[in-house]
Design an enzyme around this catalytic site. Structure first.
Site, PDB file in Angstrom:
ATOM      1  N   ASN A 141       0.671  -1.434   0.033  1.00 25.89           N
ATOM      2  CA  ASN A 141       0.123   0.001   0.206  1.00 25.89           C
ATOM      3  C   ASN A 141       0.694   0.866   0.147  1.00 25.89           C
ATOM      4  OD1 ASN A 141       0.332   0.342   2.488  1.00 25.89           O
ATOM      5  ND2 ASN A 141      -1.046  -0.706   3.699  1.00 25.89           N
ATOM      6  N   LEU A 142       0.564   2.294  -0.215  1.00 27.34           N
ATOM      7  CA  LEU A 142       0.713   3.518  -0.356  1.00 27.34           C
ATOM      8  C   LEU A 142       1.838   3.779   1.346  1.00 27.34           C
ATOM      9  CD1 LEU A 142       1.769   6.564  -2.249  1.00 27.34           C
ATOM     10  CD2 LEU A 142       0.231   7.152  -0.999  1.00 27.34           C
ATOM     11  N   LYS A 143       1.708   3.517   1.715  1.00 27.53           N
ATOM     12  CA  LYS A 143       2.344   3.840   3.468  1.00 27.53           C
ATOM     13  C   LYS A 143       3.671   2.773   3.419  1.00 27.53           C
ATOM     14  CE  LYS A 143       2.069   3.992   8.268  1.00 27.53           C
ATOM     15  NZ  LYS A 143       3.072   2.630   8.462  1.00 27.53           N
ATOM     16  N   GLU A 144       3.340   1.418   3.018  1.00 26.04           N
ATOM     17  CA  GLU A 144       4.843   0.619   2.926  1.00 26.04           C
ATOM     18  C   GLU A 144       5.349   1.214   2.257  1.00 26.04           C
ATOM     19  OE1 GLU A 144       1.725  -3.611   4.097  1.00 26.04           O
ATOM     20  OE2 GLU A 144       1.844  -2.392   1.810  1.00 26.04           O
TER      21      GLU A 144
ATOM     22  N   ASP B  62      -4.428  -7.807   2.243  1.00 31.47           N
ATOM     23  CA  ASP B  62      -5.368  -9.378   1.573  1.00 31.47           C
ATOM     24  C   ASP B  62      -6.550  -9.501   0.637  1.00 31.47           C
ATOM     25  OD1 ASP B  62      -3.182 -10.281   4.522  1.00 31.47           O
ATOM     26  OD2 ASP B  62      -5.405 -10.025   5.160  1.00 31.47           O
TER      27      ASP B  62
END
Length: 471
Positions: free
Chosen positions: A197-200, A267
């Site tokens: 995701n964007l944060k990761e 997921d």
């Protein structure tokens, strides 16, 4: 196109951090006399698979086969996890470690989560445990069509095991999809797809990346190259997803109308993507399906998995495989470019299909390998041609065009001109009728080559309509 989805022959192996999610639901009627906290009178309990187990949950709900490799502790929750896996007919190999089974307890009162209690102890795998997991992988890999590494940073996924999975899969020409955790991605190097995701993605690069197409393209391509990935698929919450391949970047917009809870959406994306690929669905269609699945689960509370019926009902696409939505089509185009195909684009109203149209489209197809026809919507035709047009609805016009063997794809657009369509598609060849001057052709700056083709004299939709009216 996807109304008859059948994943019964799909099979996926999931390696990752297995967890147990416990929910206690109840009512709150008073504050505790012992401390200023609410007292929840529990009236319902629910147990479900969490972490990598939620990926398995989604795969099973899609009516596919799932295999699980994970770890549990020497406690009573181990039995609960095994029972849940058995009930879902999941074949599994679990390390039993001298640690607590990773368990998350959520207390919910009056539809509001009040507290979460975690039981976990993170401890690196011993070499003997690593070797056992390798044996589990070798036992199951010949039974599956796709592998998933679901890393929650709880110790199950290390460099040695991750690389073992990727290398074994490469030898057997199987795709590996990784749901990553942390900022050390060296263990995922060589995977087929990683789905941060964007944060990761921001955490990996130690910078704050804005939820902006250009920034994600720039940083995503850098990451894809560094870790030798075929694709990077960045999930972007309400903005959908961005697929980054070697020479193409495509942004697939979210299909969620309302977002209540993004828990478990990652997921669901991984599980749906893996299941679709296992069923032989090409990457562009698989991403379309996964994007639709994500749009469903974010409207649910908690980590509720997708169901096959929900997915079928939500896939608002045409039954004819030639008729595509733009965001679906541009992913398909990326795959065609990878194969070296030459893309030809033309557009029009095609209100009453006649011989002039047929000859024109035949000649257009001869200029390349794949012919895409942009079709003006009913509203667009009405603005251009007048209130009495079109004669035939856009659905009927699209079906007629799609029935022609030399037309490969039809995409409907609602603007007066195909400028935005051409900008997204970026054809090798842009084709227009001979009544256009080259400098007047909209979108020519996005095509490598622009060509005009002459029409056959005596054939015109306007002429045909006038002829019928005068009879």
């Amino acid at each position: 196109m996807f109304d008859k989805l059948d994943f019964s022959n799909a099979s996926v192996l999931v390696l990752g951090d297995l967890m147990l999610d416990k929910y206690y639901f109840g009512n709150v009627n008073r504050i505790s006399p012992e401390a200023p906290v609410p007292v929840v009178k529990v009236n319902r309990e629910e147990y479900t698979l969490g972490g990598a187990g939620n990926v398995v949950n989604n795969i099973i709900n899609l009516k596919a086969k799932a295999y699980m490799i994970g770890a549990v502790g020497e406690d009573s929750n181990k039995s609960v996890i095994k029972q849940l896996l058995d009930e879902k007919q999941v074949k599994y190999h679990l390390l039993e470690r001298d640690l607590p089974t990773i368990t998350k307890i959520r207390v919910v009162g009056e539809h509001q989560q009040i507290v979460r209690i975690d039981f976990e102890e993170i401890k690196h795998l011993e070499q003997e445990e690593i070797e056992r997991v390798k044996e589990y992988i070798l036992t199951l890999i010949n039974k599956v069509d796709c592998l998933v590494i679901s890393d929650y940073g709880k110790g199950m996924v290390n460099f040695e095991l991750s690389q073992f999975v990727i290398n074994q899969a490469r030898e057997k020409n199987l795709p590996v999809i990784v749901d990553p955790k942390g900022n050390d991605w060296s263990k995922y190097k060589g995977a087929t797809i990683i789905t941060p995701n964007l944060k990761e993605l921001s955490d990996l690069l130690k910078i704050e990346i804005r939820n902006d197409d250009k920034e994600i393209e720039t940083y995503g391509q850098e990451v894809r190259e560094k870790y030798n990935l075929k694709y990077l698929l960045v999930t972007r919450s309400e903005k959908g997803m961005s697929l980054i391949a070697e020479n193409e970047v495509h942004h697939i917009r979210s299909e969620a109308k309302e977002v209540y809870d993004v828990s478990g959406a990652g997921d669901t994306v991984v599980a749906t993507l893996a299941t679709a690929i296992s069923a032989g669905i090409n990457i562009s269609d698989a991403i379309k399906i996964a994007n639709t699945a994500a749009g469903i689960v974010v409207r649910k509370i908690g980590t509720a998995p997708i169901t096959l019926d929900e997915l079928k009902n939500a896939l608002k696409v045409y039954r004819n495989r030639k008729l595509r939505h733009l965001q679906d089509l541009i992913v398909e185009i990326a795959m065609l470019r990878e194969k070296g195909k030459k893309i030809v684009f033309t557009n029009g109203c095609f209100d009453i299909l006649h011989r002039g149209h047929i000859e024109y489209l035949k000649k257009a197809k001869e200029l390349g390998d794949v012919l895409i026809v942009g079709l003006n919507s009913d509203d667009s035709v009405k603005r251009i041609k007048g209130k009495d047009r079109p004669i035939n609805r856009q659905e009927d016009r699209a079906e007629l065009l799609a029935s022609l063997e030399f037309v490969d794809y039809v995409v409907i657009f609602d603007e007066d001109t195909p400028y935005n369509l051409i900008k997204e598609i970026k054809p090798h060849v842009l084709v227009k009728g001979g009544d256009y001057k080259l400098e007047e052709i909209v979108g020519r700056e996005f095509a490598k080559k622009t060509i005009t083709l002459p029409f056959i004299e005596g054939y015109s939709t306007t002429f045909l309509i006038e002829k019928m009216r005068n009879r």
